[in-house]
Write a protein that holds these residues in place. Structure first.
Motif, PDB file in Angstrom:
ATOM      1  N   SER A   1      39.507  37.260  40.135  1.00  0.00           N
ATOM      2  CA  SER A   1      39.150  35.917  39.670  1.00  0.00           C
ATOM      3  C   SER A   1      37.844  35.481  40.311  1.00  0.00           C
ATOM      4  O   SER A   1      37.448  36.025  41.339  1.00  0.00           O
TER       5      SER A   1
ATOM      6  N   GLU B   1      39.956  33.876  35.456  1.00  0.00           N
ATOM      7  CA  GLU B   1      40.874  34.912  35.952  1.00  0.00           C
ATOM      8  C   GLU B   1      40.859  36.073  34.975  1.00  0.00           C
ATOM      9  O   GLU B   1      40.860  35.868  33.760  1.00  0.00           O
TER      10      GLU B   1
ATOM     11  N   ARG C   1      43.903  42.635  38.822  1.00  0.00           N
ATOM     12  CA  ARG C   1      43.693  41.197  38.650  1.00  0.00           C
ATOM     13  C   ARG C   1      42.583  40.749  39.555  1.00  0.00           C
ATOM     14  O   ARG C   1      42.522  41.177  40.700  1.00  0.00           O
TER      15      ARG C   1
ATOM     16  N   ILE D   1      41.755  32.115  43.619  1.00  0.00           N
ATOM     17  CA  ILE D   1      40.383  32.541  43.340  1.00  0.00           C
ATOM     18  C   ILE D   1      39.864  33.311  44.549  1.00  0.00           C
ATOM     19  O   ILE D   1      39.979  32.845  45.683  1.00  0.00           O
TER      20      ILE D   1
ATOM     21  N   GLU E   1      42.551  39.943  33.984  1.00  0.00           N
ATOM     22  CA  GLU E   1      43.651  40.882  34.199  1.00  0.00           C
ATOM     23  C   GLU E   1      43.396  42.069  33.283  1.00  0.00           C
ATOM     24  O   GLU E   1      43.253  41.899  32.065  1.00  0.00           O
TER      25      GLU E   1
ATOM     26  N   THR F   1      49.695  31.939  39.245  1.00  0.00           N
ATOM     27  CA  THR F   1      48.239  32.001  39.133  1.00  0.00           C
ATOM     28  C   THR F   1      47.651  32.620  40.395  1.00  0.00           C
ATOM     29  O   THR F   1      47.935  32.153  41.499  1.00  0.00           O
TER      30      THR F   1
END
Ligand SMILES: C[S@@+](CC[C@H](N)C(=O)[O-])C[C@H]1O[C@@H](n2cnc3c(N)ncnc32)[C@H](O)[C@@H]1O
Length: 264
Positions: A212, A199, A210, A5, A201, A2
């Motif tokens: 977030s 998130e 990517r 952020i 992508e 993951t």
């Protein structure tokens, strides 16, 4: 794994905000005409009672709403931290004959606004509140109240915490209008911190990207406390621009507030 952020995700939309920039052009500053019309029918009567006053779009983004109000001949300013958006609005003003000098747009940070008692009407909409920790979020509201004139009006529109708790869409995707890229969106609601975390992508012909973001989702009760604590009086609450009654299932919280006059 993951991705973490991004703390200040809003600063660099060029590198990682495809749902915004992928569609940005002067004929389409992201918002649909339906969204703009709904907003106009809500705010026009509120601002219209004093058309000479200065209006501020706080966190104006690429200016879809501010430009629509400038076309109605309001004296409107837009502030946003993102230089790409401000440049975009300036280009729109210089290229459109019907806009005159407005919106005047300024790169600025809502945490430290360079005015005092300057605007009779301020609006901050489309989830432009809640990016920081609780203390900084409150300070942001305070600086917004400081630049509002006594008896001035504020319109806020933000996501409703109660909605996210009950109706979160955890996985979603956006197909971009050029059909060359798709963005997969994963959302999570942190119930302890009351934060929405998303998130993104993006896949397609360009390099995979990517990014977030995270923002604090407030309940209506919390918003009312925050606003009353800084001397704003709540005049009305709705669940959307169509003035539907607010409920726990409303996606949005739309608040109309007034700053007390100097003599109160
Ligand atoms: C979700 S967008 C909403 C934009 C616009 N109000 C709308 O509804 O289309 C949030 C906006 O807040 C801006 N923003 C984020 N942090 C900011 C800050 N500290 N000061 C000023 N603008 C900020 C972002 O650049 C972005 O344009």
């Amino acid at each position: 794994m993951t991705p973490a952020i991004d703390k200040e995700w809003w600063r660099d939309l060029n590198s990682h905000y495809p749902p915004y920039l992928g569609h940005l052009n002067h004929n389409n500053p992201i918002k649909t005409q339906t969204e703009i019309d709904a907003f106009l029918s809500f705010v026009d009567p509120l601002i219209g009672s004093d058309p000479g006053q200065r209006v501020l779009d706080l966190c104006c983004g690429p200016g879809g709403y501010a430009i629509a109000l400038a076309r109605k001949k309001y004296k409107i300013w837009g502030i946003d931290i993102n230089q790409t958006f401000i440049r975009f609005i300036r280009e729109a003003v210089s290229q459109s004959k019907d806009l005159g000098q407005y919106p005047e747009s300024i790169v600025g940070d809502m945490r430290k606004l360079p005015f005092k008692n300057a605007f009779g009407f301020i609006y901050s909409i489309g989830t432009s509140f809640g990016f920081f920790d609780d203390q900084t979020n409150s300070k942001t509201l305070q600086s917004m109240a400081d630049i509002l004139k006594p008896n001035g009006t504020v319109v806020l529109d933000c996501g409703n915490r109660d909605f996210y708790v009950r109706h979160l869409i955890e996985k979603d995707w956006i197909r971009h209008s050029d059909n060359q890229e798709v963005t997969i969106v994963k959302r999570r609601f942190d119930i302890l911190k009351s934060r929405m975390e998303a998130e993104f992508e993006t896949f397609g012909f360009k390099a995979k990207r990517r990014w977030s973001f995270s923002w604090r989702a407030y309940s209506l009760t919390e918003m009312i406390h925050l606003l009353e604590d800084i001397g704003l009086q709540i005049q009305a609450v709705y669940g959307n621009w169509y003035k539907e009654e607010f409920s726990r299932d409303s996606k949005r919280i739309v608040l109309v507030c007034k700053k007390k006059g100097q003599d109160i």
